[in-house]
Write a protein that holds these residues in place. Structure first.
Motif, PDB file in Angstrom:
ATOM      1  N   VAL A 199       4.191 -12.804  10.013  1.00  0.00           N
ATOM      2  CA  VAL A 199       4.258 -11.562   9.163  1.00  0.00           C
ATOM      3  C   VAL A 199       4.960 -10.563   9.887  1.00  0.00           C
ATOM      4  CG1 VAL A 199       2.593  -9.783   8.148  1.00  0.00           C
ATOM      5  CG2 VAL A 199       1.981 -12.248   8.437  1.00  0.00           C
ATOM      6  N   VAL A 200       5.532  -9.672   8.893  1.00  0.00           N
ATOM      7  CA  VAL A 200       6.473  -8.683   9.287  1.00  0.00           C
ATOM      8  C   VAL A 200       5.907  -7.337   8.301  1.00  0.00           C
ATOM      9  CG1 VAL A 200       8.677  -7.539   9.401  1.00  0.00           C
ATOM     10  CG2 VAL A 200       8.294  -9.870  10.012  1.00  0.00           C
ATOM     11  N   THR A 201       5.816  -6.338   8.976  1.00  0.00           N
ATOM     12  CA  THR A 201       5.387  -5.113   8.167  1.00  0.00           C
ATOM     13  C   THR A 201       6.681  -4.260   7.663  1.00  0.00           C
ATOM     14  OG1 THR A 201       3.313  -4.887   9.362  1.00  0.00           O
ATOM     15  CG2 THR A 201       4.185  -3.092   8.022  1.00  0.00           C
ATOM     16  N   LEU A 202       6.850  -4.239   6.203  1.00  0.00           N
ATOM     17  CA  LEU A 202       7.942  -3.465   5.878  1.00  0.00           C
ATOM     18  C   LEU A 202       7.340  -2.046   5.540  1.00  0.00           C
ATOM     19  CD1 LEU A 202       9.415  -5.990   3.335  1.00  0.00           C
ATOM     20  CD2 LEU A 202       9.795  -5.715   5.620  1.00  0.00           C
ATOM     21  N   LYS A 203       8.175  -0.867   6.231  1.00  0.00           N
ATOM     22  CA  LYS A 203       7.756   0.340   5.991  1.00  0.00           C
ATOM     23  C   LYS A 203       8.981   1.167   5.208  1.00  0.00           C
ATOM     24  CE  LYS A 203       5.475   4.311   7.060  1.00  0.00           C
ATOM     25  NZ  LYS A 203       4.670   4.907   5.967  1.00  0.00           N
TER      26      LYS A 203
ATOM     27  N   ASN B  48       7.159   6.869  -2.812  1.00  0.00           N
ATOM     28  CA  ASN B  48       5.879   6.639  -3.326  1.00  0.00           C
ATOM     29  C   ASN B  48       5.463   5.343  -4.249  1.00  0.00           C
ATOM     30  OD1 ASN B  48       4.642   9.000  -2.034  1.00  0.00           O
ATOM     31  ND2 ASN B  48       5.337  10.190  -3.798  1.00  0.00           N
ATOM     32  N   ARG B  49       6.573   4.992  -4.887  1.00  0.00           N
ATOM     33  CA  ARG B  49       6.634   3.858  -5.565  1.00  0.00           C
ATOM     34  C   ARG B  49       8.112   3.261  -5.604  1.00  0.00           C
ATOM     35  NH1 ARG B  49       7.229   1.122 -10.106  1.00  0.00           N
ATOM     36  NH2 ARG B  49       5.885   0.628 -11.356  1.00  0.00           N
ATOM     37  N   ILE B  50       8.257   1.891  -5.565  1.00  0.00           N
ATOM     38  CA  ILE B  50       9.266   1.312  -5.662  1.00  0.00           C
ATOM     39  C   ILE B  50       9.139   0.142  -6.795  1.00  0.00           C
ATOM     40  CG2 ILE B  50      11.148  -0.238  -4.625  1.00  0.00           C
ATOM     41  CD1 ILE B  50      10.503   1.018  -1.924  1.00  0.00           C
ATOM     42  N   PRO B  51       9.879   0.252  -7.945  1.00  0.00           N
ATOM     43  CA  PRO B  51       9.764  -0.849  -9.023  1.00  0.00           C
ATOM     44  C   PRO B  51      10.045  -2.219  -8.412  1.00  0.00           C
ATOM     45  CG  PRO B  51      11.037   1.235  -9.815  1.00  0.00           C
ATOM     46  CD  PRO B  51      10.919   1.229  -8.335  1.00  0.00           C
ATOM     47  N   GLY B  52       9.125  -3.299  -8.728  1.00  0.00           N
ATOM     48  CA  GLY B  52       9.415  -4.427  -8.294  1.00  0.00           C
ATOM     49  C   GLY B  52       8.596  -4.817  -6.916  1.00  0.00           C
ATOM     50  N   ILE B  53       8.433  -3.893  -5.935  1.00  0.00           N
ATOM     51  CA  ILE B  53       7.897  -3.990  -4.860  1.00  0.00           C
ATOM     52  C   ILE B  53       6.167  -4.063  -4.958  1.00  0.00           C
ATOM     53  CG2 ILE B  53       7.355  -3.090  -2.419  1.00  0.00           C
ATOM     54  CD1 ILE B  53      10.159  -4.118  -2.866  1.00  0.00           C
ATOM     55  N   GLU B  54       5.873  -5.318  -5.261  1.00  0.00           N
ATOM     56  CA  GLU B  54       4.350  -5.647  -5.560  1.00  0.00           C
ATOM     57  C   GLU B  54       4.015  -6.929  -4.743  1.00  0.00           C
ATOM     58  OE1 GLU B  54       5.377  -7.298 -10.087  1.00  0.00           O
ATOM     59  OE2 GLU B  54       5.144  -5.131  -9.631  1.00  0.00           O
ATOM     60  N   PRO B  55       2.873  -7.118  -4.806  1.00  0.00           N
ATOM     61  CA  PRO B  55       2.221  -8.365  -4.092  1.00  0.00           C
ATOM     62  C   PRO B  55       2.489  -9.513  -4.869  1.00  0.00           C
ATOM     63  CG  PRO B  55       0.399  -6.787  -4.033  1.00  0.00           C
ATOM     64  CD  PRO B  55       1.498  -6.269  -5.008  1.00  0.00           C
ATOM     65  N   GLY B  56       2.629 -10.752  -4.003  1.00  0.00           N
ATOM     66  CA  GLY B  56       3.261 -12.077  -4.829  1.00  0.00           C
ATOM     67  C   GLY B  56       4.750 -12.093  -5.050  1.00  0.00           C
ATOM     68  N   ARG B  57       5.601 -10.787  -5.054  1.00  0.00           N
ATOM     69  CA  ARG B  57       6.906 -11.006  -5.259  1.00  0.00           C
ATOM     70  C   ARG B  57       7.685 -11.458  -4.106  1.00  0.00           C
ATOM     71  NH1 ARG B  57       9.666  -7.733  -9.585  1.00  0.00           N
ATOM     72  NH2 ARG B  57      11.594  -9.081  -9.437  1.00  0.00           N
ATOM     73  N   THR B  58       8.612 -12.363  -4.441  1.00  0.00           N
ATOM     74  CA  THR B  58       9.500 -13.125  -3.406  1.00  0.00           C
ATOM     75  C   THR B  58      10.659 -12.136  -3.519  1.00  0.00           C
ATOM     76  OG1 THR B  58       8.836 -15.323  -4.235  1.00  0.00           O
ATOM     77  CG2 THR B  58      11.001 -15.092  -2.863  1.00  0.00           C
ATOM     78  N   LEU B  59      11.245 -12.019  -2.180  1.00  0.00           N
ATOM     79  CA  LEU B  59      12.517 -11.287  -1.755  1.00  0.00           C
ATOM     80  C   LEU B  59      13.106 -11.579  -0.583  1.00  0.00           C
ATOM     81  CD1 LEU B  59      11.612  -7.642  -0.570  1.00  0.00           C
ATOM     82  CD2 LEU B  59       9.884  -9.184  -1.192  1.00  0.00           C
TER      83      LEU B  59
ATOM     84  N   GLU C 261       0.739  -1.076  -0.002  1.00  0.00           N
ATOM     85  CA  GLU C 261       0.010  -0.062   0.132  1.00  0.00           C
ATOM     86  C   GLU C 261       0.860   1.253   0.170  1.00  0.00           C
ATOM     87  OE1 GLU C 261      -2.546   0.122   3.379  1.00  0.00           O
ATOM     88  OE2 GLU C 261      -3.368  -1.877   3.029  1.00  0.00           O
ATOM     89  N   THR C 262       0.297   2.312  -0.525  1.00  0.00           N
ATOM     90  CA  THR C 262       0.926   3.431  -0.490  1.00  0.00           C
ATOM     91  C   THR C 262       0.129   4.421   0.417  1.00  0.00           C
ATOM     92  OG1 THR C 262       1.759   3.296  -2.703  1.00  0.00           O
ATOM     93  CG2 THR C 262       1.626   5.727  -1.912  1.00  0.00           C
ATOM     94  N   CYS C 263       1.077   5.025   1.251  1.00  0.00           N
ATOM     95  CA  CYS C 263       0.492   5.853   2.383  1.00  0.00           C
ATOM     96  C   CYS C 263       0.576   7.178   1.892  1.00  0.00           C
ATOM     97  CB  CYS C 263       0.925   5.734   3.600  1.00  0.00           C
ATOM     98  SG  CYS C 263       0.516   3.890   4.404  1.00  0.00           S
TER      99      CYS C 263
ATOM    100  N   ILE D 154       5.755   3.587   1.722  1.00  0.00           N
ATOM    101  CA  ILE D 154       5.124   2.530   1.246  1.00  0.00           C
ATOM    102  C   ILE D 154       4.903   1.383   2.231  1.00  0.00           C
ATOM    103  CG2 ILE D 154       5.282   0.390  -0.350  1.00  0.00           C
ATOM    104  CD1 ILE D 154       6.670   2.288  -2.220  1.00  0.00           C
ATOM    105  N   VAL D 155       3.999   0.580   2.660  1.00  0.00           N
ATOM    106  CA  VAL D 155       3.874  -0.403   3.579  1.00  0.00           C
ATOM    107  C   VAL D 155       3.424  -1.668   2.818  1.00  0.00           C
ATOM    108  CG1 VAL D 155       2.515  -0.990   5.373  1.00  0.00           C
ATOM    109  CG2 VAL D 155       3.031   1.341   5.132  1.00  0.00           C
ATOM    110  N   ALA D 156       4.225  -2.551   3.194  1.00  0.00           N
ATOM    111  CA  ALA D 156       4.096  -3.999   2.454  1.00  0.00           C
ATOM    112  C   ALA D 156       3.994  -4.995   3.709  1.00  0.00           C
ATOM    113  CB  ALA D 156       5.410  -4.280   1.596  1.00  0.00           C
ATOM    114  N   GLU D 157       3.128  -5.990   3.437  1.00  0.00           N
ATOM    115  CA  GLU D 157       3.082  -7.208   4.461  1.00  0.00           C
ATOM    116  C   GLU D 157       3.951  -8.185   3.674  1.00  0.00           C
ATOM    117  OE1 GLU D 157      -0.371 -10.085   4.902  1.00  0.00           O
ATOM    118  OE2 GLU D 157      -1.004  -8.483   6.062  1.00  0.00           O
ATOM    119  N   PHE D 158       5.088  -8.538   4.601  1.00  0.00           N
ATOM    120  CA  PHE D 158       5.905  -9.470   4.169  1.00  0.00           C
ATOM    121  C   PHE D 158       5.882 -10.815   5.073  1.00  0.00           C
ATOM    122  CE2 PHE D 158      10.099 -11.699   5.243  1.00  0.00           C
ATOM    123  CZ  PHE D 158      10.576 -11.891   3.892  1.00  0.00           C
ATOM    124  N   PHE D 159       5.873 -11.998   4.349  1.00  0.00           N
ATOM    125  CA  PHE D 159       5.207 -13.624   4.966  1.00  0.00           C
ATOM    126  C   PHE D 159       6.538 -14.218   4.689  1.00  0.00           C
ATOM    127  CE2 PHE D 159       3.035 -17.398   5.193  1.00  0.00           C
ATOM    128  CZ  PHE D 159       2.664 -17.284   6.138  1.00  0.00           C
ATOM    129  N   ASP D 160       6.957 -15.119   5.559  1.00  0.00           N
ATOM    130  CA  ASP D 160       7.897 -15.972   5.471  1.00  0.00           C
ATOM    131  C   ASP D 160       7.627 -17.447   5.638  1.00  0.00           C
ATOM    132  OD1 ASP D 160       8.234 -16.197   8.334  1.00  0.00           O
ATOM    133  OD2 ASP D 160      10.336 -16.037   8.274  1.00  0.00           O
TER     134      ASP D 160
END
Length: 123
Positions: free
Chosen positions: A77-81, A86-97, A57-59, A67-73
């Protein structure tokens, strides 16, 4: 591989909760990379974790731009802030990192601010 073992695994896959199977798969991948498990991490720990983004999500509220992302291993769950972005290319749901940083805690949830990250695979 025995027929009994195959049938047992097939039956398990057909009857088990898909979310549980997904968590097990992600957890196994994380262990293979040698990353720490989110469930074992506590506030103040500097960690390297491997997992998947579930939501992004973009706040845009005045002081909380980022940008706030929900990371799951697979374990927690860890929230990434990402502050000030406003935008980071490649940071999108379903992406592995893989992410590196210091774990914090906010309202009883694990959070990591501006982590170093490495995008893996294609989305």
């Amino acid at each position: 591989m025995t027929a009994g073992g195959y049938l047992k695994r097939l039956t398990r896959r057909l009857t088990e909760d898909l979310e549980q199977l997904d968590a097990e798969t992600i957890s196994k991948q994380s262990q293979q990379t040698g990353a720490q498990r989110a469930c074992d991490c506590t506030a103040g720990d500097e960690v390297t974790m491997h997992g998947e983004l579930r939501s992004v999500e973009t706040c845009s509220k005045s002081m909380k731009t980022g940008i706030v992302a929900e990371f799951f291993d697979g374990t927690d769950v860890v929230t990434l802030k990402f502050i000030g972005r406003n935008r980071i290319p490649g940071i999108e749901p379903g992406r592995t990192l893989t992410v590196r940083g210091r774990i914090g805690e906010h309202d009883g949830h694990k959070i990591m601010f501006n982590p170093y990250y490495e995008l893996l695979g294609e989305s």
